[in-house]
Design a protein around this motif. Structure first.
Motif, short mmCIF file in Angstrom:
data_model
loop_
_atom_site.label_atom_id
_atom_site.label_comp_id
_atom_site.label_asym_id
_atom_site.label_seq_id
_atom_site.Cartn_x
_atom_site.Cartn_y
_atom_site.Cartn_z
N UNK A 74 -6.88 71.92 25.40
CA UNK A 74 -7.13 72.03 27.01
C UNK A 74 -6.41 70.86 27.68
N UNK A 75 -6.00 70.05 27.23
CA UNK A 75 -5.01 69.26 27.73
C UNK A 75 -4.30 69.76 28.38
N UNK A 76 -3.36 70.54 27.15
CA UNK A 76 -1.83 70.94 27.82
C UNK A 76 -2.00 72.03 28.89
N UNK A 77 -3.11 72.55 28.31
CA UNK A 77 -3.56 74.33 29.30
C UNK A 77 -3.65 72.97 30.72
N UNK A 78 -4.55 72.31 31.44
CA UNK A 78 -4.72 71.81 32.44
C UNK A 78 -3.79 71.47 32.82
N UNK A 79 -2.71 70.43 32.10
CA UNK A 79 -1.39 69.91 32.69
C UNK A 79 -0.69 71.12 33.00
N UNK A 80 -0.33 72.71 32.75
CA UNK A 80 0.70 72.93 32.43
C UNK A 80 0.06 73.49 34.23
N UNK A 81 -1.33 74.08 34.40
CA UNK A 81 -2.19 74.69 35.41
C UNK A 81 -2.01 73.86 36.71
N UNK A 82 -2.02 72.63 36.10
CA UNK A 82 -1.78 71.78 37.95
C UNK A 82 -0.69 71.42 38.40
N UNK A 83 0.24 71.62 36.52
CA UNK A 83 2.00 71.23 37.02
C UNK A 83 2.41 72.83 38.20
N UNK A 84 2.11 73.64 38.03
CA UNK A 84 2.07 74.69 38.93
C UNK A 84 1.23 75.07 39.97
N UNK A 85 0.17 75.01 40.41
CA UNK A 85 -0.42 74.44 41.04
C UNK A 85 0.64 73.11 42.50
N UNK A 86 0.65 72.33 41.85
CA UNK A 86 1.46 71.14 42.18
C UNK A 86 2.78 71.75 42.99
N UNK A 87 2.94 72.55 41.86
CA UNK A 87 4.83 73.35 42.28
C UNK A 87 4.83 74.37 43.12
N UNK A 88 3.06 75.06 43.66
CA UNK A 88 3.34 76.52 44.53
C UNK A 88 2.48 75.54 45.97
N UNK A 89 2.14 74.46 45.64
CA UNK A 89 1.91 73.93 47.21
C UNK A 89 3.03 72.69 47.65
N UNK A 90 3.48 72.33 47.18
CA UNK A 90 5.44 71.82 47.18
C UNK A 90 6.11 72.87 47.57
N UNK A 91 5.84 74.03 47.22
CA UNK A 91 7.16 74.86 47.91
C UNK A 91 6.16 75.91 48.86
N UNK A 92 5.21 76.32 48.60
CA UNK A 92 4.55 76.35 50.23
C UNK A 92 4.70 75.55 51.32
N UNK A 93 4.79 74.09 51.03
CA UNK A 93 4.50 73.10 52.13
C UNK A 93 6.41 73.61 52.50
N UNK A 94 7.26 73.05 51.82
CA UNK A 94 8.45 72.85 52.02
C UNK A 94 8.84 74.73 52.74
N UNK A 95 8.67 75.22 51.88
CA UNK A 95 9.38 77.06 53.18
C UNK A 95 8.43 76.87 54.28
#
Length: 86
Positions: free
Chosen positions: A5-26
């Protein structure tokens, strides 16, 4: 189960953060964002980032899986030995 659960939650959080960063920069650079490409780039970035950032939780999860597999294997061998004895 906790490690999963911890690893999966961290992976999801990392993806959402990356998506927000990419969307914002783009959006800041181009003003228009093709969502599919942003998702693909965020997926790649989060995958690469997890290699370094999530090494500890991944190791803990792998250790837990290995422990459970060895317990199951030991129980199977004990049942097999008991069956052979009968």
């Amino acid at each position: 189960m906790k490690e999963f659960v911890v690893y999966t939650a961290l992976r999801i959080a990392l993806f959402v953060g990356s998506l927000a960063l990419v969307l914002g920069l783009w959006w800041a650079i181009a003003g228009e964002v093709p969502v599919l490409w942003a998702v693909v780039i965020a997926f790649v970035l989060s995958g690469l980032g997890s290699l370094w950032l999530l090494n500890g939780p991944r190791e803990a999860f792998a250790l837990r899986v290995q422990e459970r597999a060895s317990k199951a294997s030991k129980a199977f061998e004990e049942m097999k030995a008991k069956e052979d004895a009968d």
